[in-house]
Design a protein around this motif. Structure first.
Motif, PDB file in Angstrom:
ATOM      1  N   LEU A  74     -25.783  84.908 -22.246  1.00  0.00           N
ATOM      2  CA  LEU A  74     -24.272  85.260 -22.129  1.00  0.00           C
ATOM      3  C   LEU A  74     -23.713  85.901 -23.427  1.00  0.00           C
ATOM      4  N   ASN A  75     -22.574  86.528 -23.181  1.00  0.00           N
ATOM      5  CA  ASN A  75     -22.003  87.162 -24.238  1.00  0.00           C
ATOM      6  C   ASN A  75     -20.719  86.338 -24.585  1.00  0.00           C
ATOM      7  N   GLU A  76     -19.967  86.892 -25.696  1.00  0.00           N
ATOM      8  CA  GLU A  76     -18.725  86.169 -26.231  1.00  0.00           C
ATOM      9  C   GLU A  76     -17.744  85.926 -25.006  1.00  0.00           C
ATOM     10  N   ARG A  77     -17.708  86.991 -24.325  1.00  0.00           N
ATOM     11  CA  ARG A  77     -16.434  86.893 -23.255  1.00  0.00           C
ATOM     12  C   ARG A  77     -16.816  85.889 -22.080  1.00  0.00           C
ATOM     13  N   GLN A  78     -17.899  85.701 -21.779  1.00  0.00           N
ATOM     14  CA  GLN A  78     -18.715  84.769 -20.882  1.00  0.00           C
ATOM     15  C   GLN A  78     -18.399  83.361 -21.476  1.00  0.00           C
ATOM     16  N   ILE A  79     -18.756  83.217 -22.774  1.00  0.00           N
ATOM     17  CA  ILE A  79     -18.721  81.881 -23.385  1.00  0.00           C
ATOM     18  C   ILE A  79     -17.058  81.211 -23.485  1.00  0.00           C
ATOM     19  N   GLU A  80     -16.279  82.352 -23.851  1.00  0.00           N
ATOM     20  CA  GLU A  80     -14.694  81.955 -23.715  1.00  0.00           C
ATOM     21  C   GLU A  80     -14.388  81.533 -22.430  1.00  0.00           C
ATOM     22  N   ALA A  81     -14.838  82.239 -21.428  1.00  0.00           N
ATOM     23  CA  ALA A  81     -14.590  82.176 -20.243  1.00  0.00           C
ATOM     24  C   ALA A  81     -14.892  80.577 -19.697  1.00  0.00           C
ATOM     25  N   LEU A  82     -15.982  80.158 -20.257  1.00  0.00           N
ATOM     26  CA  LEU A  82     -16.519  78.896 -19.838  1.00  0.00           C
ATOM     27  C   LEU A  82     -15.669  77.817 -20.416  1.00  0.00           C
ATOM     28  N   ILE A  83     -15.190  78.221 -21.891  1.00  0.00           N
ATOM     29  CA  ILE A  83     -14.248  77.235 -22.647  1.00  0.00           C
ATOM     30  C   ILE A  83     -12.819  77.111 -21.748  1.00  0.00           C
ATOM     31  N   ARG A  84     -12.365  78.275 -21.417  1.00  0.00           N
ATOM     32  CA  ARG A  84     -10.983  78.251 -20.853  1.00  0.00           C
ATOM     33  C   ARG A  84     -11.204  77.576 -19.523  1.00  0.00           C
ATOM     34  N   HIS A  85     -11.993  77.675 -18.685  1.00  0.00           N
ATOM     35  CA  HIS A  85     -12.528  77.037 -17.457  1.00  0.00           C
ATOM     36  C   HIS A  85     -12.282  75.531 -17.590  1.00  0.00           C
ATOM     37  N   GLY A  86     -12.805  75.006 -18.759  1.00  0.00           N
ATOM     38  CA  GLY A  86     -12.646  73.619 -19.075  1.00  0.00           C
ATOM     39  C   GLY A  86     -13.379  72.651 -18.259  1.00  0.00           C
ATOM     40  N   ASN A  87     -14.515  73.124 -17.593  1.00  0.00           N
ATOM     41  CA  ASN A  87     -15.235  71.981 -16.817  1.00  0.00           C
ATOM     42  C   ASN A  87     -16.505  71.979 -17.703  1.00  0.00           C
ATOM     43  N   PRO A  88     -17.075  70.924 -18.394  1.00  0.00           N
ATOM     44  CA  PRO A  88     -18.186  70.812 -18.752  1.00  0.00           C
ATOM     45  C   PRO A  88     -19.478  70.871 -17.863  1.00  0.00           C
ATOM     46  N   PHE A  89     -19.304  70.833 -16.544  1.00  0.00           N
ATOM     47  CA  PHE A  89     -20.292  70.515 -15.864  1.00  0.00           C
ATOM     48  C   PHE A  89     -20.437  71.783 -14.856  1.00  0.00           C
ATOM     49  N   VAL A  90     -19.751  72.869 -15.317  1.00  0.00           N
ATOM     50  CA  VAL A  90     -19.864  74.104 -14.548  1.00  0.00           C
ATOM     51  C   VAL A  90     -21.576  74.359 -14.727  1.00  0.00           C
ATOM     52  N   HIS A  91     -21.993  75.323 -13.481  1.00  0.00           N
ATOM     53  CA  HIS A  91     -23.344  75.475 -13.498  1.00  0.00           C
ATOM     54  C   HIS A  91     -23.745  77.167 -13.896  1.00  0.00           C
ATOM     55  N   VAL A  92     -24.513  77.184 -14.819  1.00  0.00           N
ATOM     56  CA  VAL A  92     -24.723  78.578 -15.314  1.00  0.00           C
ATOM     57  C   VAL A  92     -26.301  78.973 -15.021  1.00  0.00           C
ATOM     58  N   PRO A  93     -26.478  79.720 -14.027  1.00  0.00           N
ATOM     59  CA  PRO A  93     -27.883  80.158 -13.350  1.00  0.00           C
ATOM     60  C   PRO A  93     -28.870  80.103 -14.613  1.00  0.00           C
ATOM     61  N   PHE A  94     -30.017  79.626 -14.150  1.00  0.00           N
ATOM     62  CA  PHE A  94     -31.221  79.656 -15.089  1.00  0.00           C
ATOM     63  C   PHE A  94     -32.376  80.199 -14.144  1.00  0.00           C
ATOM     64  N   PRO A  95     -32.966  81.404 -14.424  1.00  0.00           N
ATOM     65  CA  PRO A  95     -32.741  82.034 -15.949  1.00  0.00           C
ATOM     66  C   PRO A  95     -31.545  82.949 -15.384  1.00  0.00           C
ATOM     67  N   PHE A  96     -30.732  83.194 -16.266  1.00  0.00           N
ATOM     68  CA  PHE A  96     -29.412  84.163 -16.511  1.00  0.00           C
ATOM     69  C   PHE A  96     -29.678  85.503 -16.318  1.00  0.00           C
ATOM     70  N   VAL A  97     -29.006  86.010 -15.228  1.00  0.00           N
ATOM     71  CA  VAL A  97     -29.129  87.525 -15.212  1.00  0.00           C
ATOM     72  C   VAL A  97     -27.759  87.964 -15.037  1.00  0.00           C
ATOM     73  N   LEU A  98     -27.401  89.175 -15.695  1.00  0.00           N
ATOM     74  CA  LEU A  98     -26.092  89.697 -15.775  1.00  0.00           C
ATOM     75  C   LEU A  98     -25.656  90.275 -14.456  1.00  0.00           C
ATOM     76  N   THR A  99     -26.554  90.409 -13.375  1.00  0.00           N
ATOM     77  CA  THR A  99     -26.248  91.166 -12.297  1.00  0.00           C
ATOM     78  C   THR A  99     -26.036  90.466 -11.122  1.00  0.00           C
ATOM     79  N   GLY A 100     -26.237  89.075 -11.342  1.00  0.00           N
ATOM     80  CA  GLY A 100     -25.975  88.280  -9.968  1.00  0.00           C
ATOM     81  C   GLY A 100     -27.450  87.788  -9.687  1.00  0.00           C
ATOM     82  N   PRO A 101     -27.653  87.343  -8.349  1.00  0.00           N
ATOM     83  CA  PRO A 101     -28.838  86.799  -8.015  1.00  0.00           C
ATOM     84  C   PRO A 101     -30.158  87.962  -7.973  1.00  0.00           C
ATOM     85  N   ALA A 102     -31.394  87.539  -8.142  1.00  0.00           N
ATOM     86  CA  ALA A 102     -32.207  88.338  -8.084  1.00  0.00           C
ATOM     87  C   ALA A 102     -32.137  89.245  -6.821  1.00  0.00           C
ATOM     88  N   PRO A 103     -32.810  90.514  -6.660  1.00  0.00           N
ATOM     89  CA  PRO A 103     -32.623  91.427  -5.646  1.00  0.00           C
ATOM     90  C   PRO A 103     -33.779  90.739  -4.579  1.00  0.00           C
TER      91      PRO A 103
END
Length: 152
Positions: A74-103
């Protein structure tokens, strides 16, 4: 104090930094999201403090969570978006890919039994699912998952 600076808190000087696990697991990422959201900054007259424990911001757990999420991709902008969202249980995909789900892989040949069904809504190379109640009725494919992050 900025995120990258060394803390002058006595507890931080004694205990040091929380180590980042070498191979990240989905649980590490979930805990890191909780750490950055729960230990976010709260403004006080003498400067920002950790919302959870009142330590100088960023506290040890917030710094650890940021390092884990940065190692996860995750980059700084995405981490800040998580903090602004305020939900500590939001799901971050594992493994994380920037372009969305695997093709979807399309390099596999389509079986002869499915060649005529490609125009009926089934993706090429995907076998249509059968509902348990009806004989041979194809099931609509699941809706695609929304792209991450969904922070507003």
């Amino acid at each position: 104090m900025r995120v990258g600076e060394q803390s002058t808190d006595p507890i931080d000087l004694i205990l040091g930094e929380v180590p980042v696990p070498a191979p990240l697991t989905p649980e590490d990422v979930r805990l890191a999201v909780r750490a950055v959201v729960v230990h976010a900054a709260e403004e006080w007259p003498n400067g920002p403090l950790c919302r959870n424990d009142g330590a100088a911001y960023p506290c040890r757990l917030h710094r650890w969570g940021r390092r884990v999420l940065e190692n996860h991709g995750l980059n700084e902008r995405q981490i800040e978006a998580l903090i602004r969202h305020g939900n500590p249980f939001v799901h971050v995909p594992f493994p994380f890919v920037l372009t969305g789900p695997a093709p979807v892989r399309t390099d596999r040949p389509v079986p002869p039994s499915l060649r005529g069904q490609a125009g009926r809504g089934a993706a090429p190379g995907v076998r249509p699912a059968i509902r348990p109640g009806g004989p041979g009725r194809p099931v609509a494919p699941p809706a695609t998952t929304p792209r991450w992050p969904r922070a507003s």
